[in-house]
Scaffold this active site. Sequence first.
Site, PDB file in Angstrom:
ATOM      1  N   LYS A  65      81.072  44.110  48.469  1.00  0.00           N
ATOM      2  CA  LYS A  65      81.609  44.640  49.726  1.00  0.00           C
ATOM      3  C   LYS A  65      82.118  43.551  50.673  1.00  0.00           C
ATOM      4  O   LYS A  65      83.061  43.771  51.415  1.00  0.00           O
ATOM      5  CB  LYS A  65      80.548  45.484  50.446  1.00  0.00           C
ATOM      6  N   ASP A  98      81.597  53.586  55.096  1.00  0.00           N
ATOM      7  CA  ASP A  98      80.141  53.773  55.277  1.00  0.00           C
ATOM      8  C   ASP A  98      79.849  54.018  56.757  1.00  0.00           C
ATOM      9  O   ASP A  98      78.986  54.826  57.107  1.00  0.00           O
ATOM     10  CB  ASP A  98      79.362  52.514  54.850  1.00  0.00           C
TER      11      ASP A  98
HETATM   12  N1  LIG Z   1      73.790  57.194  51.799  1.00  0.00           N
HETATM   13  C1  LIG Z   1      74.724  56.279  51.573  1.00  0.00           C
HETATM   14  O1  LIG Z   1      75.914  56.573  51.497  1.00  0.00           O
HETATM   15  C2  LIG Z   1      74.318  54.852  51.414  1.00  0.00           C
HETATM   16  C3  LIG Z   1      75.290  53.833  51.404  1.00  0.00           C
HETATM   17  C4  LIG Z   1      74.863  52.503  51.259  1.00  0.00           C
HETATM   18  C5  LIG Z   1      73.520  52.230  51.120  1.00  0.00           C
HETATM   19  N2  LIG Z   1      72.596  53.242  51.156  1.00  0.00           N
HETATM   20  C6  LIG Z   1      71.149  52.973  51.056  1.00  0.00           C
HETATM   21  O2  LIG Z   1      70.857  51.831  51.819  1.00  0.00           O
HETATM   22  C7  LIG Z   1      69.999  50.961  51.095  1.00  0.00           C
HETATM   23  C8  LIG Z   1      70.373  49.522  51.418  1.00  0.00           C
HETATM   24  O3  LIG Z   1      71.668  49.264  50.910  1.00  0.00           O
HETATM   25  P1  LIG Z   1      72.429  47.905  51.257  1.00  0.00           P
HETATM   26  O4  LIG Z   1      73.763  48.001  50.638  1.00  0.00           O
HETATM   27  O5  LIG Z   1      72.340  47.608  52.698  1.00  0.00           O
HETATM   28  O6  LIG Z   1      71.526  46.847  50.449  1.00  0.00           O
HETATM   29  P2  LIG Z   1      71.328  45.295  50.711  1.00  0.00           P
HETATM   30  O7  LIG Z   1      72.570  44.721  51.299  1.00  0.00           O
HETATM   31  O8  LIG Z   1      70.772  44.756  49.456  1.00  0.00           O
HETATM   32  O9  LIG Z   1      70.169  45.233  51.849  1.00  0.00           O
HETATM   33  C9  LIG Z   1      68.885  45.701  51.605  1.00  0.00           C
HETATM   34  C10 LIG Z   1      68.057  45.658  52.886  1.00  0.00           C
HETATM   35  O10 LIG Z   1      66.799  46.286  52.615  1.00  0.00           O
HETATM   36  C11 LIG Z   1      65.717  45.362  52.865  1.00  0.00           C
HETATM   37  N3  LIG Z   1      64.668  45.571  51.853  1.00  0.00           N
HETATM   38  C12 LIG Z   1      64.819  45.534  50.508  1.00  0.00           C
HETATM   39  N4  LIG Z   1      63.628  45.798  49.903  1.00  0.00           N
HETATM   40  C13 LIG Z   1      62.721  45.986  50.903  1.00  0.00           C
HETATM   41  C14 LIG Z   1      61.327  46.256  50.916  1.00  0.00           C
HETATM   42  N5  LIG Z   1      60.640  46.417  49.788  1.00  0.00           N
HETATM   43  N6  LIG Z   1      60.705  46.378  52.125  1.00  0.00           N
HETATM   44  C15 LIG Z   1      61.413  46.224  53.283  1.00  0.00           C
HETATM   45  N7  LIG Z   1      62.736  45.953  53.330  1.00  0.00           N
HETATM   46  C16 LIG Z   1      63.392  45.834  52.153  1.00  0.00           C
HETATM   47  C17 LIG Z   1      66.351  43.994  52.760  1.00  0.00           C
HETATM   48  O11 LIG Z   1      65.559  43.109  53.508  1.00  0.00           O
HETATM   49  P3  LIG Z   1      65.618  41.523  53.283  1.00  0.00           P
HETATM   50  O12 LIG Z   1      66.737  41.036  54.169  1.00  0.00           O
HETATM   51  O13 LIG Z   1      64.280  41.090  53.716  1.00  0.00           O
HETATM   52  O14 LIG Z   1      65.872  41.295  51.826  1.00  0.00           O
HETATM   53  C18 LIG Z   1      67.736  44.251  53.371  1.00  0.00           C
HETATM   54  O15 LIG Z   1      67.673  44.268  54.767  1.00  0.00           O
HETATM   55  C19 LIG Z   1      70.237  51.313  49.614  1.00  0.00           C
HETATM   56  O16 LIG Z   1      69.048  51.177  48.903  1.00  0.00           O
HETATM   57  C20 LIG Z   1      70.713  52.745  49.635  1.00  0.00           C
HETATM   58  O17 LIG Z   1      69.620  53.590  49.349  1.00  0.00           O
HETATM   59  C21 LIG Z   1      72.985  54.533  51.288  1.00  0.00           C
END
Ligand SMILES: NC(=O)c1ccc[n+]([C@@H]2O[C@H](COP(=O)([O-])OP(=O)(O)OC[C@H]3O[C@@H](n4cnc5c(N)ncnc54)[C@H](OP(=O)(O)O)[C@@H]3O)[C@@H](O)[C@H]2O)c1
Length: 266
Positions: A65, A98
């Site tokens: 992204k 998003d």
């Molecule tokens: N509904 C939708 O359309 C949509 C779209 C995009 C994403 N999402 C959801 O959003 C989530 C995150 O996506 P992303 O693209 O932002 O991912 P990302 O860029 O990998 O970021 C993940 C975030 O979650 C935190 N995290 C990961 N594992 C954790 C844990 N066990 N405990 C606490 N915090 C944790 C990470 O913290 P650190 O900085 O400490 O690693 C980081 O802030 C996805 O899993 C998905 O379910 C949904």
Amino acid sequence: MEYYGVIGYPIKHSLSPVMHNAAFRHLGVDAIYLALEVKPDRIEDALKGARALSFSGLNVTIPFKESVLKYVDAKGVAMKIGAVNTIDLRSMEGYNTDAIGALKALENEGVEVKDKVALVIGAGGAARAIAFALTEKKATVVITNRTQSRGLKLAEDVRKTGECIFYPYDRIEDVSVDIIINATPVGMSGFEKKLPVPESLIRDVVVFDTVYNPMETPLISFARKRGCKVVYGIDMLVFQGAEAFKIWTGKKAPVDVMRKAVIEKL
Ligand SMILES: NC(=O)c1ccc[n+]([C@@H]2O[C@H](COP(=O)([O-])OP(=O)(O)OC[C@H]3O[C@@H](n4cnc5c(N)ncnc54)[C@H](OP(=O)(O)O)[C@@H]3O)[C@@H](O)[C@H]2O)c1
């Protein structure tokens, strides 16, 4: 026939093909949408290849992204957010749907964000899009994140255009907010089945979980038991897809058809 797809790594669990193909079928559009796995070091080749193969548009997911920004003309909030999830390959314009998908999911449940305080848990791509979208709509955003440095950086970036602070994860019970948004994978199938924030915070608030698999996450289920209004991650997924669909085809997306297709697949 027109070709569309989603690029990411890994990509095989993406729900986007089922969602967009259902929309194409419903509207009688002669097009197909594919999930395309791209190795992290092949993004430039993949974009060139897709254009050469006359693909009309692509969605972009983890880990591309941010890295696709340099190949596209970023439009709307995409530049501010620093991430693109939708590309029109004919014009090479890049968008971030998003952000609008999250706002529409809230709006669909009648949630007004203006002048509200929203806690965003996470500092990754989803949190970033949501935080910018909320401040653009004049909400105050409180960011918290497991890794403090990433949370602080996001808060600092968002603060350039709106009201945003960082609050440490280990003291999060102390905040008072109107809306809680989980933008971490906590609660997702295959991850820890727990709440992303302490139970004490989940009272008299709107709860939005961006996790959509399962649809009923531990957070959503707990919030419903407490009588809170909830917003489902599946709605963000569908509304971001609907926005991409409109960019590519110029047509209003059949959101109910798309939602049904995703729920059936889940
Ligand atoms: N509904 C939708 O359309 C949509 C779209 C995009 C994403 N999402 C959801 O959003 C989530 C995150 O996506 P992303 O693209 O932002 O991912 P990302 O860029 O990998 O970021 C993940 C975030 O979650 C935190 N995290 C990961 N594992 C954790 C844990 N066990 N405990 C606490 N915090 C944790 C990470 O913290 P650190 O900085 O400490 O690693 C980081 O802030 C996805 O899993 C998905 O379910 C949904």
